[in-house]
Scaffold this motif. Structure first.
Motif, PDB file in Angstrom:
ATOM      1  N   GLN A 110       7.690   1.042   6.529  1.00  0.00           N
ATOM      2  CA  GLN A 110       7.984   2.277   5.794  1.00  0.00           C
ATOM      3  C   GLN A 110       9.392   2.785   6.090  1.00  0.00           C
ATOM      4  O   GLN A 110       9.601   3.940   6.457  1.00  0.00           O
ATOM      5  CB  GLN A 110       6.946   3.350   6.108  1.00  0.00           C
ATOM      6  N   GLY A 111      10.331   1.870   5.938  1.00  0.00           N
ATOM      7  CA  GLY A 111      11.728   2.252   6.124  1.00  0.00           C
ATOM      8  C   GLY A 111      12.284   1.886   7.483  1.00  0.00           C
ATOM      9  O   GLY A 111      13.495   1.853   7.675  1.00  0.00           O
ATOM     10  N   ASP A 112      11.412   1.588   8.438  1.00  0.00           N
ATOM     11  CA  ASP A 112      11.867   1.172   9.762  1.00  0.00           C
ATOM     12  C   ASP A 112      12.323  -0.282   9.683  1.00  0.00           C
ATOM     13  O   ASP A 112      11.537  -1.183   9.427  1.00  0.00           O
ATOM     14  CB  ASP A 112      10.716   1.311  10.767  1.00  0.00           C
ATOM     15  N   LEU A 113      13.608  -0.515   9.878  1.00  0.00           N
ATOM     16  CA  LEU A 113      14.168  -1.854   9.693  1.00  0.00           C
ATOM     17  C   LEU A 113      13.656  -2.854  10.719  1.00  0.00           C
ATOM     18  O   LEU A 113      13.852  -4.054  10.560  1.00  0.00           O
ATOM     19  CB  LEU A 113      15.702  -1.793   9.726  1.00  0.00           C
ATOM     20  N   THR A 114      13.027  -2.365  11.799  1.00  0.00           N
ATOM     21  CA  THR A 114      12.446  -3.311  12.752  1.00  0.00           C
ATOM     22  C   THR A 114      11.197  -3.958  12.169  1.00  0.00           C
ATOM     23  O   THR A 114      10.831  -5.064  12.519  1.00  0.00           O
ATOM     24  CB  THR A 114      12.074  -2.598  14.069  1.00  0.00           C
ATOM     25  N   GLY A 115      10.549  -3.237  11.251  1.00  0.00           N
ATOM     26  CA  GLY A 115       9.400  -3.790  10.533  1.00  0.00           C
ATOM     27  C   GLY A 115       8.171  -3.968  11.403  1.00  0.00           C
ATOM     28  O   GLY A 115       8.206  -3.851  12.619  1.00  0.00           O
ATOM     29  N   LYS A 116       7.024  -4.211  10.742  1.00  0.00           N
ATOM     30  CA  LYS A 116       5.803  -4.572  11.447  1.00  0.00           C
ATOM     31  C   LYS A 116       4.954  -5.414  10.506  1.00  0.00           C
ATOM     32  O   LYS A 116       5.079  -5.334   9.279  1.00  0.00           O
ATOM     33  CB  LYS A 116       5.039  -3.342  11.928  1.00  0.00           C
ATOM     34  N   THR A 204      -0.602 -11.370  -9.724  1.00  0.00           N
ATOM     35  CA  THR A 204      -0.816 -11.779  -8.340  1.00  0.00           C
ATOM     36  C   THR A 204      -0.658 -10.592  -7.390  1.00  0.00           C
ATOM     37  O   THR A 204      -1.476 -10.383  -6.476  1.00  0.00           O
ATOM     38  CB  THR A 204       0.186 -12.881  -7.953  1.00  0.00           C
ATOM     39  N   ALA A 205       0.384  -9.795  -7.592  1.00  0.00           N
ATOM     40  CA  ALA A 205       0.599  -8.622  -6.741  1.00  0.00           C
ATOM     41  C   ALA A 205      -0.506  -7.592  -6.932  1.00  0.00           C
ATOM     42  O   ALA A 205      -0.920  -6.925  -5.982  1.00  0.00           O
ATOM     43  CB  ALA A 205       1.959  -7.997  -7.054  1.00  0.00           C
ATOM     44  N   LEU A 206      -1.007  -7.455  -8.161  1.00  0.00           N
ATOM     45  CA  LEU A 206      -2.122  -6.542  -8.416  1.00  0.00           C
ATOM     46  C   LEU A 206      -3.360  -6.978  -7.642  1.00  0.00           C
ATOM     47  O   LEU A 206      -4.079  -6.139  -7.075  1.00  0.00           O
ATOM     48  CB  LEU A 206      -2.420  -6.491  -9.916  1.00  0.00           C
ATOM     49  N   ALA A 207      -3.618  -8.279  -7.613  1.00  0.00           N
ATOM     50  CA  ALA A 207      -4.743  -8.798  -6.828  1.00  0.00           C
ATOM     51  C   ALA A 207      -4.558  -8.464  -5.348  1.00  0.00           C
ATOM     52  O   ALA A 207      -5.516  -8.082  -4.666  1.00  0.00           O
ATOM     53  CB  ALA A 207      -4.874 -10.306  -7.029  1.00  0.00           C
ATOM     54  N   GLY A 208      -3.339  -8.609  -4.850  1.00  0.00           N
ATOM     55  CA  GLY A 208      -3.060  -8.249  -3.465  1.00  0.00           C
ATOM     56  C   GLY A 208      -3.296  -6.775  -3.210  1.00  0.00           C
ATOM     57  O   GLY A 208      -3.801  -6.381  -2.144  1.00  0.00           O
ATOM     58  N   SER A 209      -2.963  -5.939  -4.181  1.00  0.00           N
ATOM     59  CA  SER A 209      -3.176  -4.497  -4.058  1.00  0.00           C
ATOM     60  C   SER A 209      -4.663  -4.170  -3.967  1.00  0.00           C
ATOM     61  O   SER A 209      -5.093  -3.366  -3.126  1.00  0.00           O
ATOM     62  CB  SER A 209      -2.554  -3.782  -5.255  1.00  0.00           C
ATOM     63  N   VAL A 210      -5.459  -4.788  -4.832  1.00  0.00           N
ATOM     64  CA  VAL A 210      -6.900  -4.536  -4.837  1.00  0.00           C
ATOM     65  C   VAL A 210      -7.531  -5.012  -3.532  1.00  0.00           C
ATOM     66  O   VAL A 210      -8.372  -4.332  -2.941  1.00  0.00           O
ATOM     67  CB  VAL A 210      -7.562  -5.221  -6.048  1.00  0.00           C
ATOM     68  N   LEU A 211      -7.115  -6.197  -3.049  1.00  0.00           N
ATOM     69  CA  LEU A 211      -7.656  -6.716  -1.794  1.00  0.00           C
ATOM     70  C   LEU A 211      -7.299  -5.808  -0.621  1.00  0.00           C
ATOM     71  O   LEU A 211      -8.128  -5.558   0.259  1.00  0.00           O
ATOM     72  CB  LEU A 211      -7.136  -8.127  -1.539  1.00  0.00           C
ATOM     73  N   ALA A 212      -6.063  -5.302  -0.605  1.00  0.00           N
ATOM     74  CA  ALA A 212      -5.653  -4.405   0.479  1.00  0.00           C
ATOM     75  C   ALA A 212      -6.503  -3.140   0.497  1.00  0.00           C
ATOM     76  O   ALA A 212      -6.881  -2.641   1.571  1.00  0.00           O
ATOM     77  CB  ALA A 212      -4.176  -4.052   0.321  1.00  0.00           C
ATOM     78  N   GLN A 213      -6.836  -2.624  -0.684  1.00  0.00           N
ATOM     79  CA  GLN A 213      -7.644  -1.406  -0.738  1.00  0.00           C
ATOM     80  C   GLN A 213      -9.103  -1.678  -0.392  1.00  0.00           C
ATOM     81  O   GLN A 213      -9.806  -0.789   0.083  1.00  0.00           O
ATOM     82  CB  GLN A 213      -7.517  -0.765  -2.118  1.00  0.00           C
ATOM     83  N   GLN A 214      -9.535  -2.910  -0.610  1.00  0.00           N
ATOM     84  CA  GLN A 214     -10.890  -3.262  -0.187  1.00  0.00           C
ATOM     85  C   GLN A 214     -10.985  -3.297   1.342  1.00  0.00           C
ATOM     86  O   GLN A 214     -11.933  -2.789   1.933  1.00  0.00           O
ATOM     87  CB  GLN A 214     -11.287  -4.621  -0.759  1.00  0.00           C
ATOM     88  N   SER A 215      -9.982  -3.900   1.979  1.00  0.00           N
ATOM     89  CA  SER A 215      -9.995  -4.045   3.441  1.00  0.00           C
ATOM     90  C   SER A 215      -9.330  -2.882   4.154  1.00  0.00           C
ATOM     91  O   SER A 215      -9.397  -2.796   5.382  1.00  0.00           O
ATOM     92  CB  SER A 215      -9.298  -5.344   3.838  1.00  0.00           C
ATOM     93  N   GLU A 216      -8.672  -2.001   3.397  1.00  0.00           N
ATOM     94  CA  GLU A 216      -7.938  -0.844   3.940  1.00  0.00           C
ATOM     95  C   GLU A 216      -6.889  -1.274   4.957  1.00  0.00           C
ATOM     96  O   GLU A 216      -6.659  -0.608   5.962  1.00  0.00           O
ATOM     97  CB  GLU A 216      -8.908   0.166   4.557  1.00  0.00           C
ATOM     98  N   SER A 217      -6.243  -2.382   4.668  1.00  0.00           N
ATOM     99  CA  SER A 217      -5.165  -2.871   5.529  1.00  0.00           C
ATOM    100  C   SER A 217      -4.342  -3.888   4.761  1.00  0.00           C
ATOM    101  O   SER A 217      -4.778  -4.415   3.737  1.00  0.00           O
ATOM    102  CB  SER A 217      -5.731  -3.515   6.803  1.00  0.00           C
ATOM    103  N   ALA A 218      -3.144  -4.156   5.267  1.00  0.00           N
ATOM    104  CA  ALA A 218      -2.272  -5.160   4.661  1.00  0.00           C
ATOM    105  C   ALA A 218      -1.493  -5.866   5.748  1.00  0.00           C
ATOM    106  O   ALA A 218      -1.086  -5.253   6.741  1.00  0.00           O
ATOM    107  CB  ALA A 218      -1.310  -4.509   3.670  1.00  0.00           C
ATOM    108  N   SER A 219      -1.289  -7.158   5.542  1.00  0.00           N
ATOM    109  CA  SER A 219      -0.557  -7.977   6.504  1.00  0.00           C
ATOM    110  C   SER A 219       0.383  -8.909   5.755  1.00  0.00           C
ATOM    111  O   SER A 219       0.057  -9.362   4.647  1.00  0.00           O
ATOM    112  CB  SER A 219      -1.524  -8.779   7.370  1.00  0.00           C
ATOM    113  N   VAL A 220       1.516  -9.201   6.355  1.00  0.00           N
ATOM    114  CA  VAL A 220       2.471 -10.089   5.690  1.00  0.00           C
ATOM    115  C   VAL A 220       1.957 -11.524   5.634  1.00  0.00           C
ATOM    116  O   VAL A 220       2.445 -12.332   4.826  1.00  0.00           O
ATOM    117  CB  VAL A 220       3.836 -10.074   6.411  1.00  0.00           C
ATOM    118  N   SER A 221       0.968 -11.852   6.455  1.00  0.00           N
ATOM    119  CA  SER A 221       0.494 -13.237   6.530  1.00  0.00           C
ATOM    120  C   SER A 221      -0.654 -13.541   5.578  1.00  0.00           C
ATOM    121  O   SER A 221      -1.104 -14.689   5.512  1.00  0.00           O
ATOM    122  CB  SER A 221       0.054 -13.558   7.968  1.00  0.00           C
TER     123      SER A 221
END
Length: 305
Positions: A110-116, A204-221
């Protein structure tokens, strides 16, 4: 019985969510004949954008829309690299996929260039816990993910079907089947490729959005292996259900995704989770072989007729 129902529910949830992505890959792979590896980057992009927006209080439906347009933008970049800079299709996808890894880290930070690499947004409103979903009776509420994922997949399917029947959609299909025909109509086949890649990666990105909301989390991997899953679903769907003429291609792709997820879950029942990617690869090879055998049988039937 409860175990069977739980597995069936899981197949439907994942099948409909990943089916959204598979329909996007159908556009790039089957219609444009473009092996788009940027899918492995745009899927987590949709999830990360959604997680970043929802965690800051943005409406979850707006987050879905933002994820779609971010994925479409990434698809445009893939197309521009291929069409304008004349980089090969595979390399264009790899370049975008690699670049999006850094983008996802920054978005999750969220704007932190160190990222997570992981962002959780538990107890935040999602499309599955807010709005119309709150009005479901108690008996249906536990099936809200299946119901909403089905409705979203159906909406995407109907929209894609409608688009492919429009003049622009017909030109897009011609860009993959007969590029010279598009040129003869004084249309730029390169623009059609860019448009197709934008739509495919947006889905594809929409599918990722729906999956993230199902699991209530997101990961770069979470994008690792997505292109394999999507291609396997497309190939299984079009080869297994290709002879059922009442089904259109997007319906075949959705059914292929459900069948692929069923096979994957059955295969993983007695295997540890570490074998997941290997199992996915084996199923993909099986899908390719099935498609090859099916094409040989169809050719043999035509000759015999």
């Amino acid at each position: 019985m409860e175990i069977f129902l739980g597995l069936f529910k899981n197949v439907l949830e994942e099948g409909f969510i990943y089916g959204i992505m598979a329909m996007g890959v159908y556009i790039t792979y089957k219609i444009l004949d473009f092996p788009d590896l940027s899918v492995d980057g745009t899927f987590p992009l949709g999830a990360c954008v959604t997680a970043g927006l929802i965690s800051t209080g943005v409406n979850p439906w707006l987050a879905c829309l933002a994820a779609f347009f971010c994925g479409a933008g990434a698809g445009c970049i893939t197309g521009l690299l291929h069409v304008k800079l004349r980089i090969t299709d595979l390399l264009s996808g790899i370049i975008v996929m690699t670049a999006l890894w850094t983008v996802d880290l920054v978005v999750l930070g969220q704007g932190d260039l160190t990222g997570k690499s992981l962002l959780q947004f538990y107890n935040q409103p999602t499309i599955f816990t807010s709005g119309p979903m709150k009005l479901l009776p108690a008996g249906l509420y536990k099936y809200r993910v299946v119901l909403l994922a089905f409705l979203i997949a159906l909406a995407v399917k109907l929209t894609v079907d409608w688009f492919l029947r429009t003049r622009t959609g017909l030109l897009l299909r011609s860009a993959g089947d007969n590029p010279q025909f598009v040129t003869q109509l004084a249309r730029d086949q390169g623009k059609m490729k860019i448009l197709g890649l934008a739509i495919g990666n947006g889905c594809t990105a929409l599918a990722g959005s729906v999956l993230a909301q199902q699991s209530e989390s997101a990961s770069v991997s979470i994008g690792i292996g997505m292109v394999v899953q999507a291609l396997a679903a497309v190939i299984i769907g079009t080869s297994m259900f290709g002879r059922i003429h009442i089904l259109n291609p997007t319906t075949m792709v959705l059914l292929g995704t459900l069948l692929y997820k069923t096979c994957l879950i059955i295969a993983m029942l007695k295997l540890p989770s570490t074998f997941l990617k290997l199992t996915m690869a084996i199923l993909f090879v099986a899908a390719l072989l099935t498609d090859r055998v099916g094409r040989k049988l169809r050719r043999g039937g035509v000759r015999h007729g």
